[in-house]
Design a protein around this motif. Structure first.
Motif, PDB file in Angstrom:
ATOM      1  N   GLU A 258       2.025 -20.176 -16.268  1.00  0.00           N
ATOM      2  CA  GLU A 258       2.671 -21.376 -15.733  1.00  0.00           C
ATOM      3  C   GLU A 258       4.158 -21.422 -16.081  1.00  0.00           C
ATOM      4  OE1 GLU A 258       0.527 -24.869 -16.830  1.00  0.00           O
ATOM      5  OE2 GLU A 258      -1.373 -24.136 -16.025  1.00  0.00           O
ATOM      6  N   ASP A 259       4.615 -20.442 -16.863  1.00  0.00           N
ATOM      7  CA  ASP A 259       6.032 -20.354 -17.216  1.00  0.00           C
ATOM      8  C   ASP A 259       6.685 -19.294 -16.326  1.00  0.00           C
ATOM      9  OD1 ASP A 259       8.537 -20.145 -18.293  1.00  0.00           O
ATOM     10  OD2 ASP A 259       7.886 -19.550 -20.304  1.00  0.00           O
ATOM     11  N   ARG A 260       7.255 -19.720 -15.228  1.00  0.00           N
ATOM     12  CA  ARG A 260       7.790 -18.787 -14.231  1.00  0.00           C
ATOM     13  C   ARG A 260       8.947 -17.963 -14.754  1.00  0.00           C
ATOM     14  NH1 ARG A 260      11.041 -21.769  -9.497  1.00  0.00           N
ATOM     15  NH2 ARG A 260      12.415 -19.983  -9.742  1.00  0.00           N
ATOM     16  N   SER A 261       9.622 -18.435 -15.796  1.00  0.00           N
ATOM     17  CA  SER A 261      10.789 -17.716 -16.305  1.00  0.00           C
ATOM     18  C   SER A 261      10.409 -16.486 -17.123  1.00  0.00           C
ATOM     19  CB  SER A 261      11.661 -18.640 -17.158  1.00  0.00           C
ATOM     20  OG  SER A 261      10.978 -19.033 -18.334  1.00  0.00           O
ATOM     21  N   THR A 262       9.176 -16.453 -17.652  1.00  0.00           N
ATOM     22  CA  THR A 262       8.768 -15.309 -18.474  1.00  0.00           C
ATOM     23  C   THR A 262       7.625 -14.500 -17.880  1.00  0.00           C
ATOM     24  OG1 THR A 262       7.223 -16.667 -19.772  1.00  0.00           O
ATOM     25  CG2 THR A 262       9.476 -16.442 -20.616  1.00  0.00           C
ATOM     26  N   CYS A 263       6.673 -15.151 -17.213  1.00  0.00           N
ATOM     27  CA  CYS A 263       5.461 -14.425 -16.807  1.00  0.00           C
ATOM     28  C   CYS A 263       5.736 -13.316 -15.804  1.00  0.00           C
ATOM     29  CB  CYS A 263       4.405 -15.388 -16.270  1.00  0.00           C
ATOM     30  SG  CYS A 263       4.774 -16.112 -14.649  1.00  0.00           S
ATOM     31  N   VAL A 264       6.827 -13.422 -15.042  1.00  0.00           N
ATOM     32  CA  VAL A 264       7.131 -12.414 -14.022  1.00  0.00           C
ATOM     33  C   VAL A 264       7.718 -11.143 -14.627  1.00  0.00           C
ATOM     34  CG1 VAL A 264       7.518 -14.204 -12.291  1.00  0.00           C
ATOM     35  CG2 VAL A 264       9.464 -13.310 -13.591  1.00  0.00           C
ATOM     36  N   LEU A 265       8.084 -11.197 -15.904  1.00  0.00           N
ATOM     37  CA  LEU A 265       8.821 -10.092 -16.516  1.00  0.00           C
ATOM     38  C   LEU A 265       7.943  -8.968 -17.028  1.00  0.00           C
ATOM     39  CD1 LEU A 265      11.313 -12.148 -18.719  1.00  0.00           C
ATOM     40  CD2 LEU A 265      11.781 -11.113 -16.491  1.00  0.00           C
ATOM     41  N   PHE A 266       6.710  -9.265 -17.424  1.00  0.00           N
ATOM     42  CA  PHE A 266       5.976  -8.361 -18.296  1.00  0.00           C
ATOM     43  C   PHE A 266       4.828  -7.627 -17.612  1.00  0.00           C
ATOM     44  CE2 PHE A 266       7.828 -11.684 -21.003  1.00  0.00           C
ATOM     45  CZ  PHE A 266       8.593 -10.894 -21.837  1.00  0.00           C
ATOM     46  N   GLY A 267       4.557  -6.416 -18.131  1.00  0.00           N
ATOM     47  CA  GLY A 267       3.440  -5.608 -17.675  1.00  0.00           C
ATOM     48  C   GLY A 267       2.765  -4.935 -18.845  1.00  0.00           C
ATOM     49  N   ASP A 268       1.687  -4.225 -18.574  1.00  0.00           N
ATOM     50  CA  ASP A 268       0.881  -3.568 -19.603  1.00  0.00           C
ATOM     51  C   ASP A 268       1.026  -2.053 -19.501  1.00  0.00           C
ATOM     52  OD1 ASP A 268      -0.054  -6.153 -20.137  1.00  0.00           O
ATOM     53  OD2 ASP A 268      -1.753  -5.919 -18.770  1.00  0.00           O
ATOM     54  N   GLY A 269       0.938  -1.363 -20.636  1.00  0.00           N
ATOM     55  CA  GLY A 269       1.014   0.092 -20.611  1.00  0.00           C
ATOM     56  C   GLY A 269       1.131   0.677 -21.999  1.00  0.00           C
ATOM     57  N   ALA A 270       1.106   2.008 -22.056  1.00  0.00           N
ATOM     58  CA  ALA A 270       1.213   2.718 -23.332  1.00  0.00           C
ATOM     59  C   ALA A 270       1.944   4.029 -23.130  1.00  0.00           C
ATOM     60  CB  ALA A 270      -0.175   2.988 -23.920  1.00  0.00           C
ATOM     61  N   GLY A 271       2.710   4.414 -24.146  1.00  0.00           N
ATOM     62  CA  GLY A 271       3.365   5.715 -24.167  1.00  0.00           C
ATOM     63  C   GLY A 271       3.149   6.359 -25.517  1.00  0.00           C
ATOM     64  N   ALA A 272       3.194   7.695 -25.570  1.00  0.00           N
ATOM     65  CA  ALA A 272       2.916   8.395 -26.826  1.00  0.00           C
ATOM     66  C   ALA A 272       3.767   9.646 -26.937  1.00  0.00           C
ATOM     67  CB  ALA A 272       1.434   8.765 -26.910  1.00  0.00           C
ATOM     68  N   VAL A 273       4.158   9.964 -28.164  1.00  0.00           N
ATOM     69  CA  VAL A 273       4.802  11.234 -28.465  1.00  0.00           C
ATOM     70  C   VAL A 273       4.144  11.824 -29.703  1.00  0.00           C
ATOM     71  CG1 VAL A 273       7.003  10.418 -27.552  1.00  0.00           C
ATOM     72  CG2 VAL A 273       6.616  10.363 -30.011  1.00  0.00           C
TER      73      VAL A 273
ATOM     74  N   TYR B 196      10.831  17.068 -34.336  1.00  0.00           N
ATOM     75  CA  TYR B 196      10.778  17.555 -32.961  1.00  0.00           C
ATOM     76  C   TYR B 196       9.645  16.903 -32.188  1.00  0.00           C
ATOM     77  CZ  TYR B 196      13.990  21.054 -34.729  1.00  0.00           C
ATOM     78  OH  TYR B 196      15.071  21.665 -35.298  1.00  0.00           O
ATOM     79  N   ILE B 197       9.973  16.478 -30.989  1.00  0.00           N
ATOM     80  CA  ILE B 197       8.959  15.923 -30.086  1.00  0.00           C
ATOM     81  C   ILE B 197       8.258  17.074 -29.399  1.00  0.00           C
ATOM     82  CG2 ILE B 197       8.577  14.574 -27.994  1.00  0.00           C
ATOM     83  CD1 ILE B 197      10.910  12.788 -28.824  1.00  0.00           C
ATOM     84  N   ARG B 198       6.985  17.241 -29.732  1.00  0.00           N
ATOM     85  CA  ARG B 198       6.203  18.358 -29.197  1.00  0.00           C
ATOM     86  C   ARG B 198       5.507  18.021 -27.887  1.00  0.00           C
ATOM     87  NH1 ARG B 198       4.155  21.704 -33.255  1.00  0.00           N
ATOM     88  NH2 ARG B 198       2.828  22.623 -31.626  1.00  0.00           N
ATOM     89  N   GLY B 199       5.214  16.748 -27.670  1.00  0.00           N
ATOM     90  CA  GLY B 199       4.507  16.360 -26.453  1.00  0.00           C
ATOM     91  C   GLY B 199       4.742  14.898 -26.130  1.00  0.00           C
ATOM     92  N   LEU B 200       4.690  14.581 -24.834  1.00  0.00           N
ATOM     93  CA  LEU B 200       4.878  13.207 -24.366  1.00  0.00           C
ATOM     94  C   LEU B 200       3.779  12.853 -23.377  1.00  0.00           C
ATOM     95  CD1 LEU B 200       8.312  14.396 -23.758  1.00  0.00           C
ATOM     96  CD2 LEU B 200       8.316  12.064 -24.605  1.00  0.00           C
TER      97      LEU B 200
ATOM     98  N   ALA C 298      -0.297  13.274 -24.132  1.00  0.00           N
ATOM     99  CA  ALA C 298       0.683  13.834 -25.063  1.00  0.00           C
ATOM    100  C   ALA C 298       0.135  15.075 -25.759  1.00  0.00           C
ATOM    101  CB  ALA C 298       1.084  12.775 -26.090  1.00  0.00           C
ATOM    102  N   LEU C 299      -1.145  15.047 -26.111  1.00  0.00           N
ATOM    103  CA  LEU C 299      -1.772  16.215 -26.734  1.00  0.00           C
ATOM    104  C   LEU C 299      -1.776  17.403 -25.777  1.00  0.00           C
ATOM    105  CD1 LEU C 299      -4.795  14.521 -28.549  1.00  0.00           C
ATOM    106  CD2 LEU C 299      -2.928  15.772 -29.670  1.00  0.00           C
ATOM    107  N   LYS C 300      -2.129  17.140 -24.523  1.00  0.00           N
ATOM    108  CA  LYS C 300      -2.140  18.209 -23.527  1.00  0.00           C
ATOM    109  C   LYS C 300      -0.746  18.776 -23.344  1.00  0.00           C
ATOM    110  CE  LYS C 300      -3.431  19.231 -18.736  1.00  0.00           C
ATOM    111  NZ  LYS C 300      -3.976  18.663 -17.463  1.00  0.00           N
ATOM    112  N   ASP C 301       0.255  17.907 -23.299  1.00  0.00           N
ATOM    113  CA  ASP C 301       1.638  18.348 -23.127  1.00  0.00           C
ATOM    114  C   ASP C 301       2.108  19.193 -24.307  1.00  0.00           C
ATOM    115  OD1 ASP C 301       4.162  18.315 -21.680  1.00  0.00           O
ATOM    116  OD2 ASP C 301       4.896  16.973 -23.241  1.00  0.00           O
ATOM    117  N   SER C 302       1.586  18.897 -25.496  1.00  0.00           N
ATOM    118  CA  SER C 302       2.002  19.612 -26.705  1.00  0.00           C
ATOM    119  C   SER C 302       1.216  20.895 -26.944  1.00  0.00           C
ATOM    120  CB  SER C 302       1.836  18.705 -27.926  1.00  0.00           C
ATOM    121  OG  SER C 302       0.465  18.475 -28.203  1.00  0.00           O
ATOM    122  N   GLY C 303       0.060  21.037 -26.260  1.00  0.00           N
ATOM    123  CA  GLY C 303      -0.809  22.178 -26.515  1.00  0.00           C
ATOM    124  C   GLY C 303      -1.557  22.057 -27.824  1.00  0.00           C
TER     125      GLY C 303
END
Length: 327
Positions: free
Chosen positions: A150-165, A6-10, A63-68
């Protein structure tokens, strides 16, 4: 013994700094129209002074806060990433230390963009063996550290971030029951890779950084394989549990680009209003893509109590997978 977890928090966290397509036009040979028409991406979040550790820590706190729950209740820490702060120690070890913990079980999972779903399956297995476990599962990437601007075909695609459960064997109010996870792979290293720095492509002191240090991708091949693989494994997991695509309330595909997202929804015959996407604001965040989208969809009310949620992912390796969650 129950096979359910069971996912308790996100929770999720992205850097404050944003690169819009207009920002990229200043130093990349591209245009907003070119990017949007091919990918649907309008902006992405980019680290300034943050690290992978910083992003996972903030996502974990939410995620901890969401889960209590409190951090010291965690027994395992799993981090899916290929852009950890250091080769040694692992991202999970560093996160354990920042959370003020010791004597836990930290490990990194490497499956590129499929990493979070792979880590989710590892967590489910651990809970079956150790039902008292309370497992933190994170997906985090600092992809802008591995893109060639300098690689226009790939550099425009990506971003940074994190998710947790946070995953447990205990079913609490508003938990999401992980019904099942299915995984698959092809074992192929040419279509999508980052070779530089690996033991087969080592750098010596004084070497300059070459193109193989950055993401290299055959976009057309990835598109075909991603759509086919995500669709097929999604149908497989639904059929295994007696569902059809009509039973799906929310589909969350890997946020690679809008063309792939729309193609998967169309192939599964799931109406566009049931397909959740945030790729236009975050870009492709690899292993963080699914947990960020899952946490945001729940936060804004797209996912409601009783909803059947289908996750589908695809990444380098080649790897892919699907997950069914009942909220």
């Amino acid at each position: 013994m129950s096979n359910f977890s069971y996912i308790r928090g996100l929770g999720y966290h992205v850097p404050e700094r944003v690169y819009t397509n207009a920002d990229l036009e200043k130093f990349v040979d591209t245009t907003d129209e070119w990017i949007v028409s091919r990918t649907g991406i309008k902006q992405r979040h980019v680290v300034e002074n943050e690290t992978c550790l910083d992003l996972t820590f903030e996502a974990t706190q939410k995620a901890l806060k969401d889960s209590g729950m409190e951090a010291d209740e965690l027994t395992h820490i799993l981090v899916a990433t290929f852009t950890a702060d250091t080769v040694i120690p692992s991202a999970a070890c560093l996160l354990m230390e920042k959370l003020g913990l010791s004597n836990r079980i930290p490990m990194d999972i490497s499956a590129a963009c499929s990493g979070f779903v792979y880590a989710l399956e590892v967590a489910r297995a651990l809970i079956c063996l150790h039902p008292d476990s309370k497992i933190l599962v994170c997906g985090c990437e600092i992809l802008t550290s591995r893109v060639n601007w300098e690689d226009r075909s790939t550099c425009v695609l990506f971003g940074d971030g994190a998710g947790a459960v946070i995953l447990t064997a205990e079913n609490c109010q508003n938990s999401g029951k992980v019904i099942d996870v299915l995984l698959s792979s092809e074992g192929e290293g040419e279509t999508l890779n980052v070779r530089g720095g690996g033991s087969a492509y080592p750098y010596k002191l004084g070497d300059t950084v070459g193109e193989n240090h950055f993401i290299q991708m055959q976009g057309r091949s990835i598109y075909r394989k991603a759509v086919r693989s995500m669709s097929a494994i999604s149908l497989e997991i639904l059929a295994k549990h007696g569902f059809t695509t009509e039973d799906v309330d929310v589909l969350i595909p890997h946020q690679a680009n809008m063309r792939i997202i729309e193609a998967v929804g169309k192939k599964l015959e799931i109406p566009s209003e049931k397909v959740f996407s945030n790729v236009e604001r975050f870009g492709n965040t690899s292993a963080a893509s699914i947990p960020i989208a899952l946490a945001e969809a729940k936060e804004v009310g797209v996912i409601k109590n009783g909803d059947l949620v289908l996750l589908a992912t695809f990444g380098g390796g080649l790897t892919w997978g699907s997950t069914l969650i009942q909220f």
